[in-house]
Design a protein around this motif. Structure first.
Motif, PDB file in Angstrom:
ATOM      1  N   VAL A 100      42.397  45.260  53.237  1.00 34.41           N
ATOM      2  CA  VAL A 100      43.762  45.709  52.932  1.00 34.41           C
ATOM      3  C   VAL A 100      44.752  45.102  53.919  1.00 34.41           C
ATOM      4  O   VAL A 100      45.793  44.557  53.527  1.00 34.41           O
ATOM      5  N   ALA A 101      44.410  45.176  55.212  1.00 34.48           N
ATOM      6  CA  ALA A 101      45.301  44.651  56.254  1.00 34.48           C
ATOM      7  C   ALA A 101      45.514  43.149  56.126  1.00 34.48           C
ATOM      8  O   ALA A 101      46.591  42.630  56.459  1.00 34.48           O
ATOM      9  N   ASN A 102      44.517  42.446  55.616  1.00 40.63           N
ATOM     10  CA  ASN A 102      44.619  40.988  55.467  1.00 40.63           C
ATOM     11  C   ASN A 102      45.350  40.560  54.200  1.00 40.63           C
ATOM     12  O   ASN A 102      45.461  39.362  53.916  1.00 40.63           O
ATOM     13  N   GLY A 103      45.829  41.547  53.431  1.00 39.84           N
ATOM     14  CA  GLY A 103      46.596  41.222  52.229  1.00 39.84           C
ATOM     15  C   GLY A 103      45.767  40.817  51.040  1.00 39.84           C
ATOM     16  O   GLY A 103      46.287  40.260  50.068  1.00 39.84           O
ATOM     17  N   GLU A 104      44.466  41.103  51.077  1.00 40.41           N
ATOM     18  CA  GLU A 104      43.588  40.680  49.986  1.00 40.41           C
ATOM     19  C   GLU A 104      43.929  41.347  48.659  1.00 40.41           C
ATOM     20  O   GLU A 104      43.734  40.758  47.590  1.00 40.41           O
ATOM     21  N   LEU A 105      44.450  42.594  48.691  1.00 37.79           N
ATOM     22  CA  LEU A 105      44.738  43.289  47.439  1.00 37.79           C
ATOM     23  C   LEU A 105      45.839  42.596  46.645  1.00 37.79           C
ATOM     24  O   LEU A 105      45.928  42.766  45.424  1.00 37.79           O
ATOM     25  N   ALA A 106      46.659  41.829  47.338  1.00 35.74           N
ATOM     26  CA  ALA A 106      47.747  41.121  46.655  1.00 35.74           C
ATOM     27  C   ALA A 106      47.219  40.059  45.696  1.00 35.74           C
ATOM     28  O   ALA A 106      47.946  39.579  44.821  1.00 35.74           O
ATOM     29  N   THR A 107      45.959  39.680  45.847  1.00 40.78           N
ATOM     30  CA  THR A 107      45.384  38.657  44.965  1.00 40.78           C
ATOM     31  C   THR A 107      44.862  39.254  43.654  1.00 40.78           C
ATOM     32  O   THR A 107      44.501  38.513  42.745  1.00 40.78           O
ATOM     33  N   LEU A 108      44.825  40.577  43.563  1.00 40.13           N
ATOM     34  CA  LEU A 108      44.313  41.223  42.354  1.00 40.13           C
ATOM     35  C   LEU A 108      45.364  41.221  41.252  1.00 40.13           C
ATOM     36  O   LEU A 108      46.547  41.459  41.509  1.00 40.13           O
ATOM     37  N   THR A 109      44.942  40.985  40.033  1.00 48.09           N
ATOM     38  CA  THR A 109      45.875  41.087  38.917  1.00 48.09           C
ATOM     39  C   THR A 109      46.106  42.565  38.591  1.00 48.09           C
ATOM     40  O   THR A 109      45.249  43.421  38.850  1.00 48.09           O
ATOM     41  N   LYS A 110      47.244  42.838  38.025  1.00 43.53           N
ATOM     42  CA  LYS A 110      47.569  44.220  37.645  1.00 43.53           C
ATOM     43  C   LYS A 110      46.591  44.739  36.602  1.00 43.53           C
ATOM     44  O   LYS A 110      46.282  45.938  36.570  1.00 43.53           O
ATOM     45  N   GLU A 111      46.104  43.852  35.746  1.00 39.77           N
ATOM     46  CA  GLU A 111      45.134  44.266  34.729  1.00 39.77           C
ATOM     47  C   GLU A 111      43.838  44.763  35.354  1.00 39.77           C
ATOM     48  O   GLU A 111      43.261  45.773  34.915  1.00 39.77           O
TER      49      GLU A 111
END
Length: 368
Positions: A164-175
């Protein structure tokens, strides 16, 4: 060629939970061999096959190598010499890395049975951190199995927090995110799901409208969802509305896109947030109720009003008021345009007279 039952089916059998889907892994087979046996290939990125009779999914044993950031970009090797242990190594949690052969013998190379006994959700390997979707997935498992006493292992929780801290969730699509939300709604455990994400700092990323999440709201939500029947067609819909019931209307704008929430989910939660204040009014008046019924379009879409009332009942907001409004609405709905037209009214006068008649019906019912 050897076939093993794997993943959730084995896990849930061991936990004495209903098994819904059965997935199999095939070791020592090739694509050509599977096709020759009558299996139908459905996987594009890696070979997954449907059994010719049961239609259950059979995947060739595979290894994965990460390339790039996020949940995508994996290179798969599904050659016949991939072992079962190598296939299980790529799975997320040890409790999901147990296989069962055709004789019923369990294969547990990563000590999933021990973690089931100790009620622990623990990652199989460091490769866990290569897929950020696992943050949501493990939070969902923690919520689903909370009643059995399962908790996330500290080392796994740290991996998740780092992702989470590394910004990995930003790579997930909304779908992809919505699919996990939808599964959590089905489980009826979104309160705990939210708490787990909140501990990791992931909740504002996944559901930014819940940035003011609190333990108190979690407890209230869990209590209100518990009164709903999971067999109801509207269980997930009402749960979703209760979940986001503390949000401002502006924060719910366009959640069809920002969350990829289905239209009926988005509309139901906005309906509830917009009109729930009326239920706290100790002096209901016909005009305010008529305004609400018009906005909910009860005349053409009575199900919107029904969902609103069911959500309000689950939220335990002034049950006497809810009953009053429901009874008044029945009287108002009995006023039909045909009756107005039969009186000789035409054009725009029909709508005006219809509103007047419905107002009078509401007024009489609320004063009774």
């Amino acid at each position: 060629m050897q076939i093993y039952l794997v993943g959730g089916a084995v896990r849930d059998e061991l936990l004495s939970r209903p098994v819904i889907d059965r997935d199999y892994v095939v070791v020592g087979a090739s694509v050509e061999q599977m096709l020759s046996l009558g299996y139908t290939q459905v996987g594009k990125d890696f070979p997954v096959f449907l059994h010719p009779h049961s239609k259950a999914e059979y995947a060739l044993a595979r290894m994965e190598r990460k390339q790039g950031q996020g949940y995508g970009g994996f290179i798969c090797d599904f050659s016949p010499d991939i072992t079962l242990e190598q296939d299980l190594y790529r799975r997320d949690l040890t409790i999901n890395a147990i296989a069962k052969d055709e004789n019923g013998t369990l294969v547990d190379p990563y000590h999933g049975l021990q973690d089931i006994a100790q009620r622990r959700l623990k990652h199989v390997s460091p490769a866990f951190s290569e897929d950020p979707l696992r943050v949501l997935r493990v939070a969902r498992f923690a919520a689903r199995y909370d009643y059995l006493g399962f908790t996330i292992a500290k080392e796994t929780q740290q991996l998740m927090a780092d992702m989470v801290a590394n910004g990995e969730l930003a790579t997930l699509t909304k779908e992809r995110i919505w699919l996990e939300i939808d599964k959590s709604l089905s489980d009826g455990c979104v309160a705990i799901f939210s708490d787990e994400l909140n501990k990791l700092g992931a909740l504002p990323i996944v559901l930014p409208m819940l940035k003011h999440w609190s333990i108190e709201h979690a407890a209230e939500l869990a209590k209100n969802i518990a009164v709903l029947s999971k067999q109801s067609d509207n269980f997930k819909l009402i749960s979703f509305s209760l979940w986001l019931s503390t949000c401002s209307l502006s924060s719910l704008d366009n959640i069809e896109q920002t969350l990829k929430a289905p239209n009926k989910y988005a509309q139901s939660v906005r309906d509830f947030c917009q009109h729930k204040a009326l239920l706290s009014d100790s002096n209901l008046n016909a005009q305010s109720v008529l305004d609400m019924l018009n906005k909910l379009d009860i005349w053409r879409r009575p199900e919107r009003f029904d969902i609103f009332c069911q959500t309000a009942s689950a939220a335990q907001i002034n049950p006497v008021c809810i009953t009053q409004i429901q009874q008044a609405a029945l009287h108002a709905c009995a006023i039909k345009p045909q009756g107005i037209i039969s009186q000789g009214f035409k054009g725009s006068d029909i709508k005006h007279q219809l509103n007047l008649a419905r107002f009078k019906a509401l007024e009489q019912s609320l004063e009774a």
